[in-house]
Design a protein around this motif. Structure first.
Motif, PDB file in Angstrom:
ATOM      1  N   SER A   2      57.900 -21.416 -15.807  1.00  0.00           N
ATOM      2  CA  SER A   2      56.973 -21.040 -16.628  1.00  0.00           C
ATOM      3  C   SER A   2      56.349 -21.823 -17.730  1.00  0.00           C
ATOM      4  CB  SER A   2      56.746 -19.450 -17.199  1.00  0.00           C
ATOM      5  OG  SER A   2      57.839 -19.410 -17.901  1.00  0.00           O
ATOM      6  N   LYS A  38      60.845 -20.186 -24.868  1.00  0.00           N
ATOM      7  CA  LYS A  38      62.179 -19.726 -24.214  1.00  0.00           C
ATOM      8  C   LYS A  38      63.155 -20.882 -24.005  1.00  0.00           C
ATOM      9  CE  LYS A  38      61.477 -17.142 -20.398  1.00  0.00           C
ATOM     10  NZ  LYS A  38      61.246 -16.617 -19.089  1.00  0.00           N
ATOM     11  N   GLU A  39      62.911 -21.955 -23.747  1.00  0.00           N
ATOM     12  CA  GLU A  39      63.777 -23.178 -23.513  1.00  0.00           C
ATOM     13  C   GLU A  39      63.430 -24.402 -24.194  1.00  0.00           C
ATOM     14  OE1 GLU A  39      65.740 -25.672 -20.134  1.00  0.00           O
ATOM     15  OE2 GLU A  39      65.195 -23.669 -19.545  1.00  0.00           O
ATOM     16  N   HIS A  86      64.640 -28.002 -28.334  1.00  0.00           N
ATOM     17  CA  HIS A  86      64.963 -26.739 -27.343  1.00  0.00           C
ATOM     18  C   HIS A  86      65.368 -25.558 -28.122  1.00  0.00           C
ATOM     19  CE1 HIS A  86      69.068 -28.997 -28.070  1.00  0.00           C
ATOM     20  NE2 HIS A  86      69.274 -27.646 -28.090  1.00  0.00           N
ATOM     21  N   ARG A  87      65.421 -24.553 -27.733  1.00  0.00           N
ATOM     22  CA  ARG A  87      65.882 -23.114 -28.253  1.00  0.00           C
ATOM     23  C   ARG A  87      67.353 -23.267 -28.559  1.00  0.00           C
ATOM     24  NH1 ARG A  87      63.521 -19.978 -31.096  1.00  0.00           N
ATOM     25  NH2 ARG A  87      61.640 -19.618 -29.993  1.00  0.00           N
ATOM     26  N   ASP A  94      59.244 -20.920 -20.325  1.00  0.00           N
ATOM     27  CA  ASP A  94      60.311 -21.976 -20.137  1.00  0.00           C
ATOM     28  C   ASP A  94      59.995 -23.093 -20.747  1.00  0.00           C
ATOM     29  OD1 ASP A  94      61.914 -20.296 -18.578  1.00  0.00           O
ATOM     30  OD2 ASP A  94      60.712 -20.613 -17.017  1.00  0.00           O
ATOM     31  N   LYS A 100      56.845 -18.480 -28.455  1.00  0.00           N
ATOM     32  CA  LYS A 100      56.805 -18.384 -27.207  1.00  0.00           C
ATOM     33  C   LYS A 100      57.657 -19.348 -26.425  1.00  0.00           C
ATOM     34  CE  LYS A 100      53.246 -15.654 -27.646  1.00  0.00           C
ATOM     35  NZ  LYS A 100      53.578 -14.432 -26.611  1.00  0.00           N
ATOM     36  N   GLY A 157      54.127 -12.745 -23.255  1.00  0.00           N
ATOM     37  CA  GLY A 157      55.599 -13.113 -22.902  1.00  0.00           C
ATOM     38  C   GLY A 157      56.017 -14.517 -23.621  1.00  0.00           C
ATOM     39  N   THR A 158      57.136 -15.149 -22.937  1.00  0.00           N
ATOM     40  CA  THR A 158      57.581 -16.004 -23.469  1.00  0.00           C
ATOM     41  C   THR A 158      57.728 -17.262 -22.305  1.00  0.00           C
ATOM     42  OG1 THR A 158      60.068 -15.695 -22.977  1.00  0.00           O
ATOM     43  CG2 THR A 158      59.136 -15.423 -25.358  1.00  0.00           C
TER      44      THR A 158
END
Length: 288
Positions: A159, A245-246, A287-288, A222, A243, A219-220
């Motif tokens: 996403s 995720k990755e 990155h997260r 990728d 927002k 949502g979050t």
């Protein structure tokens, strides 16, 4: 409409740039072009001297242009001012000549008039360059396209959120390279309209393109990309970071602004990676 237009070029210290822009707007300029440290010129276009800005105002009639020149000369006695008459046709063709196609990874991005020459082995994206930013040939857009191309190669179906989507080019690229849900937001209604047009032309009408605030986006994601100016990236850090995720990719940042932008996102708990650069523009990867 007349067959010529007038361009009034003003060169002056950078700290007087905004003031002269105000004067030119009030003097009836149809449009302005600014070249300074924050907005370096396109390749092949003359840039300002160190510590200066070049502001070019466009006028349709001589009287208005002459009056503007006199006003600038009076208000900014140290400025270098040049008034020129140029053919109307010249303007549109010069503008078109500045819009080049680019190839980044598996992508070809370019204007409609170059589409027939696109290589058959590339994913082709046709962008109509109107008022919104992002035709592919600006270094910041190229840097983002490269990041999207690399990420999608190893994350099919990911996403993607494109903050400040402009023409929609990054969102369209993500979708064409195999993304799942793709959302693009922009606070300029004209950009959203143009992004919808471009999505339709490129066979990606299912993109979620809107003027929504980030707080309204569900949502979050990728991968989150944001190709906007540094001061806006800093202001939006508390809204963009949640927002992610990755992975997060930021562009629109000049080398001297990098540390400040990076600090804003570190403060939100994101971890910087190597990133990339093209000329004086840098891309920040996290990155997260």
């Amino acid at each position: 409409m007349s067959q010529t237009y007038l361009s009034l070029t003003v060169e002056l210290p950078e700290d007087q740039s905004e003031a002269v822009q105000d004067v030119l707007h009030e003097s009836g300029a149809m449009g302005l072009e600014v070249r300074d440290r924050e907005a370096p010129p396109m390749p092949g276009v003359r840039g300002p001297n160190p510590g200066e800005a070049i502001v070019i105002a466009y006028f349709e009639d001589t009287d208005t242009a002459e009056a503007a020149r006199a006003q600038v000369a009076e208000d900014f006695p140290g400025a270098r001012v040049l008034l020129e008459e140029k053919p109307q046709q010249d303007w549109s063709n010069e503008w078109k000549a500045l819009i080049k196609s680019v190839q980044v990874g598996g992508l070809w991005v370019g204007p409609p008039w170059e589409a027939d020459a696109a290589p058959k082995d590339k994913v082709r994206i046709v962008i109509e360059p109107k008022m919104a930013f992002g035709t592919g040939d600006h270094p910041t857009t190229s840097l983002c396209l490269a990041a999207i191309d690399a990420y999608m190669a190893s994350h099919p179906g990911a996403s993607v959120l494109d903050v400040g989507t402009g023409t929609g080019v990054l969102a369209i690229a993500a979708r064409k390279l195999g993304a799942g849900r793709v959302v693009g937001t922009d606070n300029d209604p004209m950009s959203v309209e143009l992004a919808h047009e471009n999505a339709s032309v490129n066979g990606t009408p299912e993109l979620e393109l809107s003027g929504k605030e980030l707080t309204q986006v569900q949502g979050t994601f990728d991968l989150v990309v944001a190709n906007i100016l540094a001061n806006t990236l800093i202001a939006l850090a508390p809204l963009i970071a949640p927002k992610v995720k990755e992975r997060l990719v930021l562009a629109g940042v000049l080398a001297h602004q990098k540390a400040e932008v990076e600090a804003a996102y570190r403060a939100q708990g994101l971890i910087p990676e190597a990133g990339a650069a093209q000329g004086e523009w840098v891309r920040l990867d996290f990155h997260r």
